[in-house]
Design a protein around this motif. Structure first.
Motif, PDB file in Angstrom:
ATOM      1  N   ASP A   1       0.818  -1.207   0.000  1.00  0.00           N
ATOM      2  CA  ASP A   1       0.000   0.000   0.000  1.00  0.00           C
ATOM      3  C   ASP A   1       0.855   1.261   0.000  1.00  0.00           C
ATOM      4  OD1 ASP A   1      -2.591   1.365   0.212  1.00  0.00           O
ATOM      5  OD2 ASP A   1      -1.898   1.922   2.213  1.00  0.00           O
ATOM      6  N   VAL A   2       1.895   1.279   0.832  1.00  0.00           N
ATOM      7  CA  VAL A   2       2.728   2.476   0.963  1.00  0.00           C
ATOM      8  C   VAL A   2       3.595   2.696  -0.268  1.00  0.00           C
ATOM      9  CG1 VAL A   2       4.630   3.505   2.270  1.00  0.00           C
ATOM     10  CG2 VAL A   2       2.739   2.409   3.484  1.00  0.00           C
ATOM     11  N   TYR A   3       4.114   1.615  -0.836  1.00  0.00           N
ATOM     12  CA  TYR A   3       5.103   1.749  -1.911  1.00  0.00           C
ATOM     13  C   TYR A   3       4.582   1.316  -3.284  1.00  0.00           C
ATOM     14  CZ  TYR A   3       8.300   2.289   2.042  1.00  0.00           C
ATOM     15  OH  TYR A   3       8.913   2.714   3.184  1.00  0.00           O
ATOM     16  N   ARG A   4       3.274   1.348  -3.486  1.00  0.00           N
ATOM     17  CA  ARG A   4       2.722   0.849  -4.752  1.00  0.00           C
ATOM     18  C   ARG A   4       3.177   1.665  -5.952  1.00  0.00           C
ATOM     19  NH1 ARG A   4      -3.518   0.768  -4.990  1.00  0.00           N
ATOM     20  NH2 ARG A   4      -3.279  -0.129  -2.900  1.00  0.00           N
ATOM     21  N   HIS A   5       3.610   2.911  -5.741  1.00  0.00           N
ATOM     22  CA  HIS A   5       4.078   3.750  -6.847  1.00  0.00           C
ATOM     23  C   HIS A   5       5.600   3.959  -6.800  1.00  0.00           C
ATOM     24  CE1 HIS A   5      -0.024   4.618  -8.037  1.00  0.00           C
ATOM     25  NE2 HIS A   5      -0.314   4.993  -6.794  1.00  0.00           N
ATOM     26  N   ALA A   6       6.297   3.118  -6.073  1.00  0.00           N
ATOM     27  CA  ALA A   6       7.745   3.307  -5.889  1.00  0.00           C
ATOM     28  C   ALA A   6       8.587   2.471  -6.842  1.00  0.00           C
ATOM     29  CB  ALA A   6       8.130   2.988  -4.443  1.00  0.00           C
ATOM     30  N   GLY A   7       7.965   1.714  -7.732  1.00  0.00           N
ATOM     31  CA  GLY A   7       8.722   0.976  -8.731  1.00  0.00           C
ATOM     32  C   GLY A   7       9.074  -0.450  -8.368  1.00  0.00           C
ATOM     33  N   TYR A   8       8.527  -0.971  -7.261  1.00  0.00           N
ATOM     34  CA  TYR A   8       8.808  -2.353  -6.891  1.00  0.00           C
ATOM     35  C   TYR A   8       7.962  -3.344  -7.710  1.00  0.00           C
ATOM     36  CZ  TYR A   8      11.285  -0.364  -2.922  1.00  0.00           C
ATOM     37  OH  TYR A   8      12.164   0.334  -2.133  1.00  0.00           O
ATOM     38  N   PHE A   9       6.910  -2.844  -8.313  1.00  0.00           N
ATOM     39  CA  PHE A   9       6.049  -3.619  -9.211  1.00  0.00           C
ATOM     40  C   PHE A   9       5.213  -2.600  -9.981  1.00  0.00           C
ATOM     41  CE2 PHE A   9       3.979  -3.166  -5.106  1.00  0.00           C
ATOM     42  CZ  PHE A   9       2.740  -2.639  -5.441  1.00  0.00           C
ATOM     43  N   PRO A  10       4.676  -2.969 -11.171  1.00  0.00           N
ATOM     44  CA  PRO A  10       3.802  -2.034 -11.892  1.00  0.00           C
ATOM     45  C   PRO A  10       2.569  -1.703 -11.054  1.00  0.00           C
ATOM     46  CG  PRO A  10       4.524  -3.826 -13.326  1.00  0.00           C
ATOM     47  CD  PRO A  10       4.930  -4.211 -11.930  1.00  0.00           C
ATOM     48  N   ALA A  11       2.308  -0.441 -10.834  1.00  0.00           N
ATOM     49  CA  ALA A  11       1.202  -0.038  -9.967  1.00  0.00           C
ATOM     50  C   ALA A  11      -0.126  -0.600 -10.433  1.00  0.00           C
ATOM     51  CB  ALA A  11       1.138   1.490  -9.884  1.00  0.00           C
ATOM     52  N   ALA A  12      -0.287  -0.765 -11.730  1.00  0.00           N
ATOM     53  CA  ALA A  12      -1.547  -1.298 -12.253  1.00  0.00           C
ATOM     54  C   ALA A  12      -1.752  -2.761 -11.901  1.00  0.00           C
ATOM     55  CB  ALA A  12      -1.585  -1.126 -13.776  1.00  0.00           C
ATOM     56  N   ASP A  13      -0.684  -3.436 -11.489  1.00  0.00           N
ATOM     57  CA  ASP A  13      -0.756  -4.869 -11.172  1.00  0.00           C
ATOM     58  C   ASP A  13      -0.945  -5.137  -9.683  1.00  0.00           C
ATOM     59  OD1 ASP A  13      -0.276  -5.243 -13.842  1.00  0.00           O
ATOM     60  OD2 ASP A  13       1.820  -5.820 -13.613  1.00  0.00           O
ATOM     61  N   VAL A  14      -1.307  -4.124  -8.914  1.00  0.00           N
ATOM     62  CA  VAL A  14      -1.328  -4.265  -7.467  1.00  0.00           C
ATOM     63  C   VAL A  14      -2.235  -5.412  -7.009  1.00  0.00           C
ATOM     64  CG1 VAL A  14      -3.136  -2.517  -7.173  1.00  0.00           C
ATOM     65  CG2 VAL A  14      -1.581  -3.037  -5.270  1.00  0.00           C
ATOM     66  N   ASP A  15      -3.393  -5.580  -7.634  1.00  0.00           N
ATOM     67  CA  ASP A  15      -4.299  -6.657  -7.211  1.00  0.00           C
ATOM     68  C   ASP A  15      -3.677  -8.031  -7.447  1.00  0.00           C
ATOM     69  OD1 ASP A  15      -6.221  -4.828  -6.409  1.00  0.00           O
ATOM     70  OD2 ASP A  15      -7.281  -4.874  -8.330  1.00  0.00           O
ATOM     71  N   GLN A  16      -2.976  -8.189  -8.552  1.00  0.00           N
ATOM     72  CA  GLN A  16      -2.306  -9.461  -8.828  1.00  0.00           C
ATOM     73  C   GLN A  16      -1.188  -9.712  -7.817  1.00  0.00           C
ATOM     74  OE1 GLN A  16      -1.109  -9.736 -13.011  1.00  0.00           O
ATOM     75  NE2 GLN A  16      -2.716  -8.261 -13.524  1.00  0.00           N
ATOM     76  N   VAL A  17      -0.457  -8.657  -7.470  1.00  0.00           N
ATOM     77  CA  VAL A  17       0.625  -8.787  -6.490  1.00  0.00           C
ATOM     78  C   VAL A  17       0.057  -9.236  -5.145  1.00  0.00           C
ATOM     79  CG1 VAL A  17       2.407  -7.547  -5.200  1.00  0.00           C
ATOM     80  CG2 VAL A  17       2.080  -7.087  -7.643  1.00  0.00           C
ATOM     81  N   ILE A  18      -1.038  -8.643  -4.729  1.00  0.00           N
ATOM     82  CA  ILE A  18      -1.660  -9.009  -3.452  1.00  0.00           C
ATOM     83  C   ILE A  18      -2.072 -10.469  -3.452  1.00  0.00           C
ATOM     84  CG2 ILE A  18      -3.711  -8.649  -2.026  1.00  0.00           C
ATOM     85  CD1 ILE A  18      -3.491  -5.658  -2.718  1.00  0.00           C
ATOM     86  N   VAL A  19      -2.654 -10.925  -4.541  1.00  0.00           N
ATOM     87  CA  VAL A  19      -3.087 -12.319  -4.615  1.00  0.00           C
ATOM     88  C   VAL A  19      -1.906 -13.261  -4.499  1.00  0.00           C
ATOM     89  CG1 VAL A  19      -4.061 -14.078  -6.135  1.00  0.00           C
ATOM     90  CG2 VAL A  19      -5.196 -11.866  -5.911  1.00  0.00           C
ATOM     91  N   ARG A  20      -0.830 -13.008  -5.242  1.00  0.00           N
ATOM     92  CA  ARG A  20       0.282 -13.963  -5.246  1.00  0.00           C
ATOM     93  C   ARG A  20       1.055 -13.974  -3.934  1.00  0.00           C
ATOM     94  NH1 ARG A  20       3.172 -10.481  -9.702  1.00  0.00           N
ATOM     95  NH2 ARG A  20       4.755  -9.331  -8.508  1.00  0.00           N
ATOM     96  N   VAL A  21       1.179 -12.823  -3.263  1.00  0.00           N
ATOM     97  CA  VAL A  21       1.911 -12.839  -2.002  1.00  0.00           C
ATOM     98  C   VAL A  21       1.048 -13.398  -0.872  1.00  0.00           C
ATOM     99  CG1 VAL A  21       3.388 -10.914  -2.698  1.00  0.00           C
ATOM    100  CG2 VAL A  21       1.343 -10.458  -1.330  1.00  0.00           C
ATOM    101  N   SER A  22      -0.275 -13.262  -0.992  1.00  0.00           N
ATOM    102  CA  SER A  22      -1.168 -13.745   0.064  1.00  0.00           C
ATOM    103  C   SER A  22      -1.164 -15.255   0.172  1.00  0.00           C
ATOM    104  CB  SER A  22      -2.596 -13.248  -0.189  1.00  0.00           C
ATOM    105  OG  SER A  22      -2.674 -11.847  -0.108  1.00  0.00           O
ATOM    106  N   ARG A  23      -0.848 -15.933  -0.914  1.00  0.00           N
ATOM    107  CA  ARG A  23      -0.858 -17.389  -0.913  1.00  0.00           C
ATOM    108  C   ARG A  23       0.411 -18.000  -0.329  1.00  0.00           C
ATOM    109  NH1 ARG A  23      -2.806 -17.724  -7.235  1.00  0.00           N
ATOM    110  NH2 ARG A  23      -5.031 -17.315  -6.887  1.00  0.00           N
ATOM    111  N   ALA A  24       1.407 -17.204  -0.084  1.00  0.00           N
ATOM    112  CA  ALA A  24       2.728 -17.724   0.290  1.00  0.00           C
ATOM    113  C   ALA A  24       2.806 -18.098   1.765  1.00  0.00           C
ATOM    114  CB  ALA A  24       3.795 -16.686  -0.022  1.00  0.00           C
ATOM    115  N   ASP A  25       3.548 -19.132   2.048  1.00  0.00           N
ATOM    116  CA  ASP A  25       3.853 -19.555   3.413  1.00  0.00           C
ATOM    117  C   ASP A  25       5.312 -19.192   3.686  1.00  0.00           C
ATOM    118  OD1 ASP A  25       4.380 -20.769   5.816  1.00  0.00           O
ATOM    119  OD2 ASP A  25       3.933 -22.811   5.148  1.00  0.00           O
TER     120      ASP A  25
END
Length: 269
Positions: free
Chosen positions: A228-252
């Motif tokens: 949320d804080v760094y969504r526009h900081a270049g760590y991932f495309p900002a438009a892909d934020v929902d996909q990023v949330i899904v993939r990290v949420s599944r991780a153990d």
């Protein structure tokens, strides 16, 4: 001088909670060197360190480097140092760095020179790779940058034998997200862990200086805050934020957290 042997075996053999209680009265605090100017991210980072080290707030001093001069810092006042992640990019040209980053880098460089000279207990996470690698003669650049994700980290043979990684599986998942990484190890560094896209995920210098490219302090809650804080900081495309949330949420990523508690167990007292 600290030794790589850490705590007496009789203490380490105790359950974790009992071991921490033994050192509550006598131990020097640890210090967290932080540089996140956004309070929500800084507070979440500190809470994560408390949660996974098992330390109380009076046992973990938070030093917000970005807020003003923080050195001189007497290492004798602490059991060990943590360096948290940072929005700073160590490898960009000087002319693109803010005055704040340049000041922090100058002060931190002097402090880490002392850490190296004494082989003082140090665990740097993500930004620690950028700072310690450059200071110790390695190469950091954007070759092995990774978007925000959970990746499989693999221990090397040396990693499997390293005391800080005791109890960590040979393969485990951890959160990453970085614009730079170590491309060439510093002289004398021992590679402890790698991943498919980033060859240097963890290394050791001397007996007591460690850095990780991955984030052992982060669980899902902390990762959501960072996204949320760094969504526009270049760590991932900002438009892909929902996909990023899904993939990290599944991780153990629970096995990665063990490093923080083990660091405290080794060096408290």
């Amino acid at each position: 001088m600290r030794t790589s042997r850490g705590l007496p075996c009789s203490i380490l053999d105790l359950p974790t909670g009992d071991a921490m209680r033994v050192f509550t009265a006598a131990m020097k605090p640890f210090a967290l060197l932080a540089s996140r100017s956004e309070d929500v991210a800084a507070d979440e980072e500190y809470a994560s360190f408390l949660r996974f080290t098992g330390l109380r707030p009076d046992q973990l001093a938070r030093i917000r480097m970005e807020s003003g001069r923080f050195t001189p810092l007497d290492l004798d006042d602490y059991s060990g140092l943590f360096l948290g992640g940072s929005p700073y990019t160590a490898s960009i040209p000087t002319e693109y760095k803010s005055d704040e980053q340049l000041r922090v880098e100058t002060e931190l460089g002097g402090l880490l020179t002392d850490v190296r000279a004494r082989d003082f207990p140090f665990l740097g996470l993500c930004y620690g790779v950028g700072t310690l690698t450059r200071l110790a003669g390695g190469v950091v650049d954007g070759t092995y940058a990774e978007e925000t994700a959970a990746v499989e980290v693999r221990l090397t043979a040396e990693g499997r034998d390293d005391a800080l990684l005791a109890g960590v599986p040979e393969r485990f998942h951890a959160y990453v997200g970085h614009r730079e990484a170590c491309r060439v190890l510093p002289p004398g560094a021992v590679l402890l862990a790698s991943s498919a896209a980033c060859p240097v995920q963890m290394y050791r210098l001397g007996a007591n200086q460690y850095v990780t490219q991955f984030h052992p302090e982060m669980d899902r809650e902390a990762m959501m805050t960072r996204i949320d804080v760094y969504r526009h900081a270049g760590y991932f495309p900002a438009a892909d934020v929902d996909q990023v949330i899904v993939r990290v949420s599944r991780a153990d990523v629970r096995h990665s957290h063990r490093l923080l508690r083990t660091f405290v167990e080794r060096y408290a007292g």
